[in-house]
Scaffold this motif. Structure first.
Motif, PDB file in Angstrom:
ATOM      1  N   MET A 236       8.734  22.269 -18.563  1.00 35.93           N
ATOM      2  CA  MET A 236       7.524  22.300 -19.384  1.00 35.93           C
ATOM      3  C   MET A 236       6.303  22.560 -18.497  1.00 35.93           C
ATOM      4  N   THR A 237       5.435  23.448 -18.949  1.00 33.72           N
ATOM      5  CA  THR A 237       4.214  23.706 -18.189  1.00 33.72           C
ATOM      6  C   THR A 237       3.176  22.634 -18.502  1.00 33.72           C
ATOM      7  N   GLY A 238       2.301  22.397 -17.533  1.00 35.46           N
ATOM      8  CA  GLY A 238       1.282  21.364 -17.695  1.00 35.46           C
ATOM      9  C   GLY A 238       1.281  20.431 -16.493  1.00 35.46           C
ATOM     10  N   THR A 239       0.682  19.254 -16.657  1.00 36.69           N
ATOM     11  CA  THR A 239       0.526  18.291 -15.569  1.00 36.69           C
ATOM     12  C   THR A 239       1.706  17.329 -15.520  1.00 36.69           C
ATOM     13  N   TRP A 240       2.397  17.346 -14.407  1.00 36.34           N
ATOM     14  CA  TRP A 240       3.498  16.422 -14.147  1.00 36.34           C
ATOM     15  C   TRP A 240       2.969  15.303 -13.249  1.00 36.34           C
ATOM     16  N   ARG A 241       3.331  14.063 -13.566  1.00 39.38           N
ATOM     17  CA  ARG A 241       2.837  12.922 -12.802  1.00 39.38           C
ATOM     18  C   ARG A 241       3.980  12.249 -12.055  1.00 39.38           C
ATOM     19  N   MET A 242       3.677  11.835 -10.830  1.00 39.87           N
ATOM     20  CA  MET A 242       4.656  11.166  -9.978  1.00 39.87           C
ATOM     21  C   MET A 242       4.069   9.838  -9.533  1.00 39.87           C
ATOM     22  N   ARG A 243       4.709   8.752  -9.974  1.00 39.88           N
ATOM     23  CA  ARG A 243       4.214   7.418  -9.666  1.00 39.88           C
ATOM     24  C   ARG A 243       5.200   6.710  -8.744  1.00 39.88           C
ATOM     25  N   LEU A 244       4.660   6.083  -7.717  1.00 39.20           N
ATOM     26  CA  LEU A 244       5.479   5.387  -6.732  1.00 39.20           C
ATOM     27  C   LEU A 244       5.411   3.885  -6.982  1.00 39.20           C
TER      28      LEU A 244
ATOM     29  N   ARG B 169       1.666  21.170  -2.129  1.00 39.17           N
ATOM     30  CA  ARG B 169       0.673  21.959  -2.829  1.00 39.17           C
ATOM     31  C   ARG B 169       0.517  21.420  -4.239  1.00 39.17           C
ATOM     32  N   GLY B 170      -0.454  21.962  -4.977  1.00 51.03           N
ATOM     33  CA  GLY B 170      -0.771  21.367  -6.265  1.00 51.03           C
ATOM     34  C   GLY B 170      -0.247  22.103  -7.478  1.00 51.03           C
ATOM     35  N   VAL B 171       0.284  23.336  -7.276  1.00 49.24           N
ATOM     36  CA  VAL B 171       0.742  24.133  -8.400  1.00 49.24           C
ATOM     37  C   VAL B 171       2.117  24.705  -8.070  1.00 49.24           C
ATOM     38  N   TYR B 172       3.028  24.647  -9.056  1.00 47.01           N
ATOM     39  CA  TYR B 172       4.378  25.170  -8.898  1.00 47.01           C
ATOM     40  C   TYR B 172       4.753  25.976 -10.129  1.00 47.01           C
ATOM     41  N   ARG B 173       5.762  26.813  -9.965  1.00 46.12           N
ATOM     42  CA  ARG B 173       6.335  27.511 -11.098  1.00 46.12           C
ATOM     43  C   ARG B 173       7.624  26.816 -11.522  1.00 46.12           C
ATOM     44  N   ALA B 174       8.022  27.013 -12.770  1.00 47.31           N
ATOM     45  CA  ALA B 174       9.303  26.494 -13.224  1.00 47.31           C
ATOM     46  C   ALA B 174      10.410  27.063 -12.343  1.00 47.31           C
ATOM     47  N   GLY B 175      11.345  26.191 -11.937  1.00 50.94           N
ATOM     48  CA  GLY B 175      12.431  26.614 -11.067  1.00 50.94           C
ATOM     49  C   GLY B 175      12.159  26.383  -9.595  1.00 50.94           C
ATOM     50  N   GLU B 176      10.908  26.100  -9.221  1.00 50.02           N
ATOM     51  CA  GLU B 176      10.588  25.851  -7.811  1.00 50.02           C
ATOM     52  C   GLU B 176      10.832  24.386  -7.453  1.00 50.02           C
ATOM     53  N   THR B 177      10.735  24.107  -6.158  1.00 49.77           N
ATOM     54  CA  THR B 177      10.968  22.755  -5.645  1.00 49.77           C
ATOM     55  C   THR B 177       9.679  22.193  -5.066  1.00 49.77           C
ATOM     56  N   ALA B 178       9.320  21.000  -5.512  1.00 49.24           N
ATOM     57  CA  ALA B 178       8.159  20.295  -4.955  1.00 49.24           C
ATOM     58  C   ALA B 178       8.667  19.301  -3.920  1.00 49.24           C
ATOM     59  N   HIS B 179       8.115  19.360  -2.729  1.00 46.33           N
ATOM     60  CA  HIS B 179       8.506  18.434  -1.670  1.00 46.33           C
ATOM     61  C   HIS B 179       7.535  17.251  -1.693  1.00 46.33           C
ATOM     62  N   VAL B 180       8.034  16.140  -2.185  1.00 45.40           N
ATOM     63  CA  VAL B 180       7.212  14.939  -2.374  1.00 45.40           C
ATOM     64  C   VAL B 180       7.336  14.054  -1.145  1.00 45.40           C
ATOM     65  N   SER B 181       6.211  13.595  -0.627  1.00 46.73           N
ATOM     66  CA  SER B 181       6.200  12.677   0.509  1.00 46.73           C
ATOM     67  C   SER B 181       5.488  11.392   0.110  1.00 46.73           C
ATOM     68  N   ALA B 182       5.961  10.293   0.652  1.00 46.59           N
ATOM     69  CA  ALA B 182       5.347   8.991   0.344  1.00 46.59           C
ATOM     70  C   ALA B 182       5.340   8.142   1.602  1.00 46.59           C
TER      71      ALA B 182
ATOM     72  N   GLU C  97       0.037   7.275  -6.844  1.00 47.70           N
ATOM     73  CA  GLU C  97       0.289   8.249  -7.906  1.00 47.70           C
ATOM     74  C   GLU C  97      -0.283   9.600  -7.519  1.00 47.70           C
ATOM     75  N   THR C  98       0.411  10.665  -7.876  1.00 52.42           N
ATOM     76  CA  THR C  98      -0.109  12.009  -7.684  1.00 52.42           C
ATOM     77  C   THR C  98       0.297  12.855  -8.884  1.00 52.42           C
ATOM     78  N   ALA C  99      -0.330  14.014  -9.024  1.00 45.26           N
ATOM     79  CA  ALA C  99      -0.031  14.904 -10.146  1.00 45.26           C
ATOM     80  C   ALA C  99      -0.014  16.340  -9.647  1.00 45.26           C
TER      81      ALA C  99
ATOM     82  N   LEU D 130       0.850  -1.189   0.000  1.00 44.73           N
ATOM     83  CA  LEU D 130       0.000   0.000   0.000  1.00 44.73           C
ATOM     84  C   LEU D 130       0.885   1.238   0.000  1.00 44.73           C
ATOM     85  N   GLY D 131       0.481   2.256  -0.717  1.00 45.55           N
ATOM     86  CA  GLY D 131       1.301   3.457  -0.780  1.00 45.55           C
ATOM     87  C   GLY D 131       0.461   4.712  -0.858  1.00 45.55           C
ATOM     88  N   VAL D 132       1.024   5.803  -0.346  1.00 47.99           N
ATOM     89  CA  VAL D 132       0.425   7.128  -0.446  1.00 47.99           C
ATOM     90  C   VAL D 132       1.506   8.067  -0.956  1.00 47.99           C
ATOM     91  N   ASP D 133       1.159   8.888  -1.940  1.00 45.18           N
ATOM     92  CA  ASP D 133       2.127   9.764  -2.593  1.00 45.18           C
ATOM     93  C   ASP D 133       1.498  11.147  -2.704  1.00 45.18           C
TER      94      ASP D 133
END
Length: 208
Positions: A71-79, A8-21, A90-92, A1-4
């Protein structure tokens, strides 16, 4: 079982997304086996593959840095526990050109009406969205006077010449105030010169 998930849900180019799982076994126990985070760009191309090791109780984190030209748009992160098997979570997130809000303003007044030539006070309270009060900031604004859709005392009704055209009037406020140590200030508001009319008027105060 996993949670990803991300903070937050929106970022700008050059920013850092802190991903937790969080990875757990089917009976809810923490799973300490390595997990793989596969990040895909909006065009579906794999951007990065990161191994996430258990950091305690099945939890894992990673700071994902987006390039300045991401690239702008929806980025997907799959665990994945097994990169060749389907993802366990999975999260986006969106990467967009935007400026996030940094400041919130609350406006209050006890006045119900305002008379030409007189002033009412607007209580302005500013607070940064990350917590502290907005101290020592200049506060300015404008007032817009326009015909009211309905009479306040007789909702659903309007009075006066229905064919008369009343042009909205906009004017900058006379004074510029500064917020105090608590992020508050009182801003006096006076009406601009308004046309003579039998119709009810609304005064909208815009503060920045």
């Amino acid at each position: 079982l996993g949670v990803d998930y991300t903070e937050r849900g929106v970022y700008r180019a050059g920013e850092t997304a802190h991903v937790s799982a969080l990875v757990r076994t089917s009976d809810g126990a923490a799973a300490n086996l390595p997990a793989t985070l596969i990040v895909s760009r909006p065009d579906g191309v794999e951007y990065r593959r990161i191994t996430l090791r258990d950091q305690g109780d099945g939890g894992r984190t990673h700071a994902l840095q987006f390039d300045a030209a991401a690239m702008t748009g929806t980025w997907r992160m799959r665990l994945h526990v097994d990169p060749e098997a389907p993802a366990i979570a999975e999260t986006a997130v969106l990467v967009e050109d935007f400026v996030p809000e940094r400041l919130g303003l609350d406006l209050t007044t006890t006045a119900k009406t305002i008379t030409p030539g007189e002033a009412v006070e607007i209580d302005v309270t500013g607070r940064y969205l990350y917590g502290p009060p907005a101290v020592d900031l200049a506060v300015e604004g404008e007032v817009v006077v326009a015909p009211a859709a309905t009479e306040t005392a007789f909702r659903g009704f309007s009075f006066g010449d229905s064919e008369a055209v009343v042009t909205p009037v906009r004017r900058a406020l006379d004074q510029v105030a500064r917020t105090g140590a608590d992020g508050r200030t009182l801003l006096p508001v006076r009406l601009p010169s308004i046309p003579k009319t039998a119709r009810a008027l609304n005064a909208k105060v815009l503060i920045r």
